[in-house]
Design a protein around this motif. Structure first.
Motif, PDB file in Angstrom:
ATOM      1  N   PHE A  28       0.831  -1.210   0.000  1.00 28.36           N
ATOM      2  CA  PHE A  28       0.000   0.000   0.000  1.00 28.36           C
ATOM      3  C   PHE A  28       0.864   1.258   0.000  1.00 28.36           C
ATOM      4  O   PHE A  28       0.595   2.207  -0.735  1.00 28.36           O
ATOM      5  N   THR A  32       0.871   3.842  -3.196  1.00 23.26           N
ATOM      6  CA  THR A  32       0.386   5.207  -2.989  1.00 23.26           C
ATOM      7  C   THR A  32       1.510   6.224  -3.149  1.00 23.26           C
ATOM      8  O   THR A  32       1.265   7.341  -3.619  1.00 23.26           O
ATOM      9  N   LEU A  35       1.821   6.638  -6.913  1.00 21.44           N
ATOM     10  CA  LEU A  35       0.660   7.346  -7.450  1.00 21.44           C
ATOM     11  C   LEU A  35       0.677   8.821  -7.047  1.00 21.44           C
ATOM     12  O   LEU A  35       0.223   9.675  -7.804  1.00 21.44           O
ATOM     13  N   ALA A  36       1.208   9.111  -5.853  1.00 19.44           N
ATOM     14  CA  ALA A  36       1.347  10.509  -5.444  1.00 19.44           C
ATOM     15  C   ALA A  36       2.338  11.230  -6.358  1.00 19.44           C
ATOM     16  O   ALA A  36       2.111  12.384  -6.746  1.00 19.44           O
ATOM     17  N   THR A  82       0.347   5.706   4.185  1.00 24.61           N
ATOM     18  CA  THR A  82      -0.607   5.505   3.095  1.00 24.61           C
ATOM     19  C   THR A  82      -1.621   6.636   3.051  1.00 24.61           C
ATOM     20  O   THR A  82      -1.925   7.174   1.973  1.00 24.61           O
ATOM     21  N   PHE A  85       0.078   9.819   1.715  1.00 23.37           N
ATOM     22  CA  PHE A  85       0.242   9.795   0.262  1.00 23.37           C
ATOM     23  C   PHE A  85      -1.103   9.908  -0.449  1.00 23.37           C
ATOM     24  O   PHE A  85      -1.177  10.490  -1.537  1.00 23.37           O
ATOM     25  N   CYS A  86      -2.161   9.367   0.149  1.00 25.56           N
ATOM     26  CA  CYS A  86      -3.502   9.537  -0.437  1.00 25.56           C
ATOM     27  C   CYS A  86      -3.900  11.016  -0.433  1.00 25.56           C
ATOM     28  O   CYS A  86      -4.534  11.495  -1.382  1.00 25.56           O
ATOM     29  N   ILE A  89      -2.121  12.587  -3.252  1.00 29.29           N
ATOM     30  CA  ILE A  89      -2.786  12.213  -4.502  1.00 29.29           C
ATOM     31  C   ILE A  89      -4.008  13.098  -4.715  1.00 29.29           C
ATOM     32  O   ILE A  89      -4.245  13.610  -5.815  1.00 29.29           O
TER      33      ILE A  89
END
Length: 100
Positions: A28, A32, A35-36, A82, A85-86, A89
């Motif tokens: 995870f 993340t 993706l960030a 996580t 980083f979400c 994002i």
């Protein structure tokens, strides 16, 4: 030469927490994180690079999970990373929307 038993985790619960944190939590955080990066930089380049660096980061996070004293603590750290980083994002997608 086998490991010294006094250094091994005795509790089955802690062992389970460390194994799941290593596999799931590390995955995870790795995904993340990439993706960030992809939400702020060139998506194609970051996602192609993720095929290699994502695996390396995941393995490093697995090692860190087994070095931790407490499975609960490493799970907490991985969940906080996580969520952090979400958040990055989310900010990246609101500030840099995809134009098609």
């Amino acid at each position: 030469m086998p490991a010294n038993p006094k250094y091994l985790t005795q509790s089955k619960g802690q062992r389970f927490l460390k194994i799941t944190a290593a596999i799931l939590g590390g995955y995870f955080v790795s995904v993340t994180f990439h993706l960030a990066l992809a939400s702020w930089f060139n998506r194609v380049n970051v996602l192609i690079t993720m095929a290699f660096t994502g695996f390396i980061l995941w393995v490093a996070l697995m090692v860190v999970a087994f070095l931790a004293k407490s499975g609960w603590k490493i799970w907490g750290i991985y969940l906080l990373l996580t969520l952090f980083f979400c958040g990055i994002i989310y900010l990246g997608q609101t500030n840099n929307p995809i134009t098609k």
